[in-house]
Scaffold this motif. Structure first.
Motif, PDB file in Angstrom:
ATOM      1  N   GLY A  83       0.779  -1.235   0.000  1.00 11.59           N
ATOM      2  CA  GLY A  83       0.000   0.000   0.000  1.00 11.59           C
ATOM      3  C   GLY A  83       0.804   1.275   0.000  1.00 11.59           C
ATOM      4  O   GLY A  83       0.348   2.302   0.503  1.00 11.59           O
ATOM      5  N   PHE A  84       2.025   1.248  -0.562  1.00 11.03           N
ATOM      6  CA  PHE A  84       2.866   2.443  -0.720  1.00 11.03           C
ATOM      7  C   PHE A  84       3.151   3.125   0.624  1.00 11.03           C
ATOM      8  O   PHE A  84       2.812   4.301   0.824  1.00 11.03           O
ATOM      9  N   PRO A  85       3.750   2.407   1.573  1.00  5.42           N
ATOM     10  CA  PRO A  85       3.944   2.970   2.918  1.00  5.42           C
ATOM     11  C   PRO A  85       4.893   4.160   2.978  1.00  5.42           C
ATOM     12  O   PRO A  85       4.800   4.970   3.902  1.00  5.42           O
ATOM     13  N   ASP A  86       5.811   4.277   2.016  1.00  2.00           N
ATOM     14  CA  ASP A  86       6.708   5.432   1.971  1.00  2.00           C
ATOM     15  C   ASP A  86       6.200   6.379   0.890  1.00  2.00           C
ATOM     16  O   ASP A  86       6.424   6.162  -0.307  1.00  2.00           O
ATOM     17  N   ALA A  87       5.538   7.447   1.312  1.00  2.00           N
ATOM     18  CA  ALA A  87       4.944   8.388   0.361  1.00  2.00           C
ATOM     19  C   ALA A  87       5.955   9.388  -0.186  1.00  2.00           C
ATOM     20  O   ALA A  87       5.602  10.223  -1.022  1.00  2.00           O
ATOM     21  N   SER A  88       7.211   9.307   0.245  1.00  2.00           N
ATOM     22  CA  SER A  88       8.211  10.265  -0.233  1.00  2.00           C
ATOM     23  C   SER A  88       8.799   9.853  -1.578  1.00  2.00           C
ATOM     24  O   SER A  88       9.545  10.623  -2.187  1.00  2.00           O
ATOM     25  N   VAL A  89       8.483   8.646  -2.050  1.00  2.99           N
ATOM     26  CA  VAL A  89       8.989   8.168  -3.336  1.00  2.99           C
ATOM     27  C   VAL A  89       7.814   7.818  -4.229  1.00  2.99           C
ATOM     28  O   VAL A  89       6.682   7.686  -3.766  1.00  2.99           O
ATOM     29  N   PHE A  90       8.091   7.649  -5.522  1.00  2.00           N
ATOM     30  CA  PHE A  90       7.027   7.270  -6.444  1.00  2.00           C
ATOM     31  C   PHE A  90       7.584   6.466  -7.607  1.00  2.00           C
ATOM     32  O   PHE A  90       8.790   6.465  -7.867  1.00  2.00           O
ATOM     33  N   ASN A  91       6.685   5.776  -8.282  1.00  2.00           N
ATOM     34  CA  ASN A  91       7.017   5.017  -9.486  1.00  2.00           C
ATOM     35  C   ASN A  91       6.766   5.936 -10.668  1.00  2.00           C
ATOM     36  O   ASN A  91       5.620   6.217 -11.020  1.00  2.00           O
ATOM     37  N   GLY A  92       7.824   6.410 -11.293  1.00  2.00           N
ATOM     38  CA  GLY A  92       7.706   7.347 -12.412  1.00  2.00           C
ATOM     39  C   GLY A  92       8.158   6.691 -13.695  1.00  2.00           C
ATOM     40  O   GLY A  92       9.338   6.373 -13.858  1.00  2.00           O
ATOM     41  N   PHE A  93       7.262   6.458 -14.614  1.00  2.00           N
ATOM     42  CA  PHE A  93       7.556   5.675 -15.815  1.00  2.00           C
ATOM     43  C   PHE A  93       6.933   6.316 -17.045  1.00  2.00           C
ATOM     44  O   PHE A  93       6.002   7.113 -16.965  1.00  2.00           O
ATOM     45  N   GLY A  94       7.441   5.944 -18.219  1.00  2.00           N
ATOM     46  CA  GLY A  94       6.922   6.441 -19.480  1.00  2.00           C
ATOM     47  C   GLY A  94       5.955   5.460 -20.110  1.00  2.00           C
ATOM     48  O   GLY A  94       6.033   4.249 -19.881  1.00  2.00           O
ATOM     49  N   MET A  95       5.045   5.984 -20.929  1.00  2.00           N
ATOM     50  CA  MET A  95       4.079   5.160 -21.655  1.00  2.00           C
ATOM     51  C   MET A  95       3.921   5.705 -23.065  1.00  2.00           C
ATOM     52  O   MET A  95       3.937   6.924 -23.272  1.00  2.00           O
ATOM     53  N   GLY A  96       3.747   4.782 -24.023  1.00  2.00           N
ATOM     54  CA  GLY A  96       3.483   5.175 -25.397  1.00  2.00           C
ATOM     55  C   GLY A  96       2.021   4.970 -25.731  1.00  2.00           C
ATOM     56  O   GLY A  96       1.556   3.830 -25.854  1.00  2.00           O
ATOM     57  N   ALA A  97       1.274   6.059 -25.844  1.00  2.00           N
ATOM     58  CA  ALA A  97      -0.157   5.986 -26.130  1.00  2.00           C
ATOM     59  C   ALA A  97      -0.365   5.887 -27.639  1.00  2.00           C
ATOM     60  O   ALA A  97      -0.473   6.897 -28.340  1.00  2.00           O
ATOM     61  N   LEU A  98      -0.401   4.676 -28.126  1.00  2.00           N
ATOM     62  CA  LEU A  98      -0.559   4.445 -29.565  1.00  2.00           C
ATOM     63  C   LEU A  98      -1.965   4.836 -30.004  1.00  2.00           C
ATOM     64  O   LEU A  98      -2.959   4.343 -29.475  1.00  2.00           O
ATOM     65  N   ARG A  99      -2.037   5.737 -31.001  1.00  2.00           N
ATOM     66  CA  ARG A  99      -3.326   6.196 -31.529  1.00  2.00           C
ATOM     67  C   ARG A  99      -3.370   5.948 -33.030  1.00  2.00           C
ATOM     68  O   ARG A  99      -2.491   6.369 -33.767  1.00  2.00           O
ATOM     69  N   THR A 100      -4.397   5.256 -33.486  1.00  2.00           N
ATOM     70  CA  THR A 100      -4.482   4.854 -34.890  1.00  2.00           C
ATOM     71  C   THR A 100      -5.079   5.971 -35.739  1.00  2.00           C
ATOM     72  O   THR A 100      -5.601   6.967 -35.229  1.00  2.00           O
ATOM     73  N   SER A 101      -5.018   5.783 -37.054  1.00  2.00           N
ATOM     74  CA  SER A 101      -5.476   6.820 -37.981  1.00  2.00           C
ATOM     75  C   SER A 101      -6.978   7.080 -37.869  1.00  2.00           C
ATOM     76  O   SER A 101      -7.442   8.156 -38.243  1.00  2.00           O
ATOM     77  N   ASP A 102      -7.739   6.103 -37.350  1.00  2.00           N
ATOM     78  CA  ASP A 102      -9.179   6.314 -37.179  1.00  2.00           C
ATOM     79  C   ASP A 102      -9.545   6.630 -35.732  1.00  2.00           C
ATOM     80  O   ASP A 102     -10.698   6.500 -35.321  1.00  2.00           O
ATOM     81  N   GLY A 103      -8.551   7.060 -34.941  1.00  2.00           N
ATOM     82  CA  GLY A 103      -8.817   7.612 -33.614  1.00  2.00           C
ATOM     83  C   GLY A 103      -8.880   6.634 -32.471  1.00  2.00           C
ATOM     84  O   GLY A 103      -9.176   7.033 -31.339  1.00  2.00           O
TER      85      GLY A 103
END
Length: 232
Positions: A83-103
């Protein structure tokens, strides 16, 4: 309590690596190791590699900045599962939001052997030592790598947006970049499914297209649904 969601568009990421010993990982070492051993009994494929977590997030103008440190996956997993007991840190990650030509947005469903089994989201991964360029954490490079590894698409297949949507949700921060494809959704899904069929160790068990909020499911994390709701 549900974490408050904040979505912030930024132009730049200023993410630096600094040597730092995480007190949580040191103080709870024995319990962490026992927890990971139990998790591996259920999912033997789990590997306790070195990853990067973050602290000190700041949004100033058009820039999101943070400091990253090295820890092991077992410590991260325990922190998450407890349950994330240490609130002074975080999981910071990248994501690729793939969007197609028809939305349509293209999301993958994590396989049952993974730590996030059944969850549906964009290609992503917690950064690791491979994402360091000197003392800089290369989240754009992480997004490209994860997109290629998970769904078989490379920068030749998409046009990356010139900005990021930073979604802060409690102890996680997703830095999401839209990747526009010049191909319609059904064709993209067929290509990715063909790529998955050729992978020896695929992370994804299914591909989902999201065209409207009616396509949302409870297995899509709240921060993913918040991002999609703002973009559809």
């Amino acid at each position: 309590m549900t974490a408050e969601l904040v979505l912030l568009p930024v132009k730049e990421l200023d993410l630096v690596y600094r040597e730092w010993q995480w007190p949580f990982a040191h103080e709870h070492r024995n319990k962490i190791d026992a927890h990971f051993a139990e998790a591996r009994r259920a999912k033997p494929e789990m590997f306790n590699g070195q990853i990067l977590m973050a602290r000190d997030p700041v949004v100033a103008g058009d820039t999101f900045s943070a400091r990253y440190f090295q820890t092991d996956f077992a410590s991260f997993l325990a922190w998450r599962d407890w349950g994330f007991p240490d609130a002074s840190v975080f999981n910071g990650f990248g994501m690729g939001a793939l969007r197609t030509s028809d939305g349509a947005f293209v999301l993958g469903e994590m396989g049952q052997h993974t730590a996030n089994a059944g969850k549906i989201y964009f290609p992503a991964g917690t950064p690791d030592l491979n994402d360091l360029r000197g003392d800089a954490v290369d989240i754009p490079g992480s997004v490209m790598r994860e997109t290629a590894e998970e769904v078989g698409l490379t920068p030749d297949d998409y046009r990356a947006a010139d900005h990021w949507d930073v979604v802060q949700a409690g102890s996680l921060t997703a830095m999401i970049r839209i990747l526009d494809l010049a191909v319609p959704g059904d064709a993209v899904r067929a290509r990715i499914e063909a790529s998955l069929a050729e992978q020896d160790d695929q992370e994804l068990s299914a591909i989902h297209l999201v065209r409207s909020v009616s396509d949302f499911t409870e297995t899509m994390p709240a921060y993913i649904r918040a991002f999609l709701a703002a973009k559809l």
